[in-house]
Write an enzyme that holds these catalytic residues in place. Structure first.
Site, PDB file in Angstrom:
ATOM      1  N   ASP A 114       3.085   3.706 -10.874  1.00 29.01           N
ATOM      2  CA  ASP A 114       4.497   3.724 -10.474  1.00 29.01           C
ATOM      3  C   ASP A 114       4.643   4.127  -9.011  1.00 29.01           C
ATOM      4  OD1 ASP A 114       3.636   6.319 -11.126  1.00 29.01           O
ATOM      5  OD2 ASP A 114       5.622   6.961 -11.806  1.00 29.01           O
ATOM      6  N   TYR A 115       3.921   5.150  -8.596  1.00 30.42           N
ATOM      7  CA  TYR A 115       4.030   5.631  -7.213  1.00 30.42           C
ATOM      8  C   TYR A 115       3.581   4.561  -6.218  1.00 30.42           C
ATOM      9  CZ  TYR A 115       3.471   8.574  -3.074  1.00 30.42           C
ATOM     10  OH  TYR A 115       3.577   9.098  -1.807  1.00 30.42           O
ATOM     11  N   CYS A 116       2.382   3.997  -6.448  1.00 29.40           N
ATOM     12  CA  CYS A 116       1.876   2.986  -5.510  1.00 29.40           C
ATOM     13  C   CYS A 116       2.790   1.768  -5.461  1.00 29.40           C
ATOM     14  CB  CYS A 116       0.454   2.574  -5.887  1.00 29.40           C
ATOM     15  SG  CYS A 116      -0.790   3.835  -5.524  1.00 29.40           S
TER      16      CYS A 116
END
Length: 275
Positions: free
Chosen positions: A154-156
């Site tokens: 999700d972050y990337c």
């Protein structure tokens, strides 16, 4: 005259970590700070620190996941200040879990803060920049927006979107004649508590960055109107490595320890809070 004398600089996620240091550095260079964060206590502490500088500063408690609140707070800022000269998209959150262990709500929050908030704040402040004939939009993305990492789907993805947002906005501004500058910042892990426990296999090539150093480099990049800032320089190696097929590319990520860098991550308040 200081580099940002009397310029209005708005920073999201300004109550702690990198955002707080950015606020203090811009204030030292004469800027009038408008600090946004969801952390009321942190904002009050920042306001106390900013009182040491002569320029007037204001703080606003705002939840970036609430689009209506973002637009309402932006209207209040424009009513009070007329315009924003430098908009720094700094707020960010991380879950740090494998995809199948990441709650849906956490994924939605990651994109709401790390990606969608870029749109609401830029749409709110860009028209006044254009009317004024000058403006600067700074997007604090991540090295994770250039290369994926395990436990950060999700972050990337949200940071890949942030990098794409900056690039498309830069080209759109050029095509439509907007008098603005954009800067994207892609740092490796920063030691702010947001990524507590992460490790690097080669600290000389890929050091865990000190937030004070990153803040100085970001302010310098804005002052010099640089379009891109990547820290450390070794991260630039990602671009030629992208020409490789997936198998050797993935193998090199293993060699440099990128794929396992989040194995020792300790989620906590730093991960849930802003950068």
């Amino acid at each position: 005259m200081a580099a940002f004398d009397d310029q209005r600089v708005l920073i999201t996620g300004a109550a702690g970590g990198l955002g707080r240091r950015l606020a203090l550095h811009f204030a030292r260079e004469g800027a009038r700070l408008i600090a946004w964060d969801v952390d009321h206590i942190g904002l009050q502490a920042l306001q106390d620190e900013l009182s040491a500088f002569p320029a007037p500063h204001t703080v606003h408690a705002v939840d970036l996941t609430d689009r209506a609140a973002v637009y309402a707070t932006a209207r209040a800022v424009l009513d009070a200040h007329g315009r924003i000269d430098v908009l720094v998209h700094n707020a960010g959150v991380v879950s740090g879990q494998p995809l199948l262990e990441t709650p849906d709500e956490a994924i939605e929050r990651t994109f709401a803060v790390n990606t969608l908030a870029l749109y609401w704040t830029t749409k709110a402040f860009l028209p006044a920049m254009i009317e004024h004939g000058r403006g600067h939009v700074v997007t604090i993305a991540s090295a994770g927006g250039l290369v994926g990492t395990a436990r950060m789907t999700d972050y990337c993805a949200s940071k890949f979107a942030a990098v794409g947002f900056d690039e498309a906005l830069r080209l759109e501004a050029r095509r439509l004649g907007y008098p603005i500058t954009t800067t994207v910042v892609c740092p490796f892990y920063i030691d702010t508590g947001m990524f507590a426990g992460v490790r690097t296999r080669f600290p000389r090539l890929l050091p865990i960055l000190h937030p004070e150093y990153v803040a100085r480099q970001v302010v310098r990049a804005v002052r010099k109107r640089r379009r891109r800032l990547i820290l450390p320089r070794f991260v630039y190696a990602v671009f030629p490595l992208r020409l490789l097929p997936p198998a050797p590319f993935d193998a090199l990520l293993d060699v440099f320890g990128i794929s396992r860098s989040m194995d020792t991550f300790r989620p906590g308040d730093g991960a849930r809070g802003h950068r």
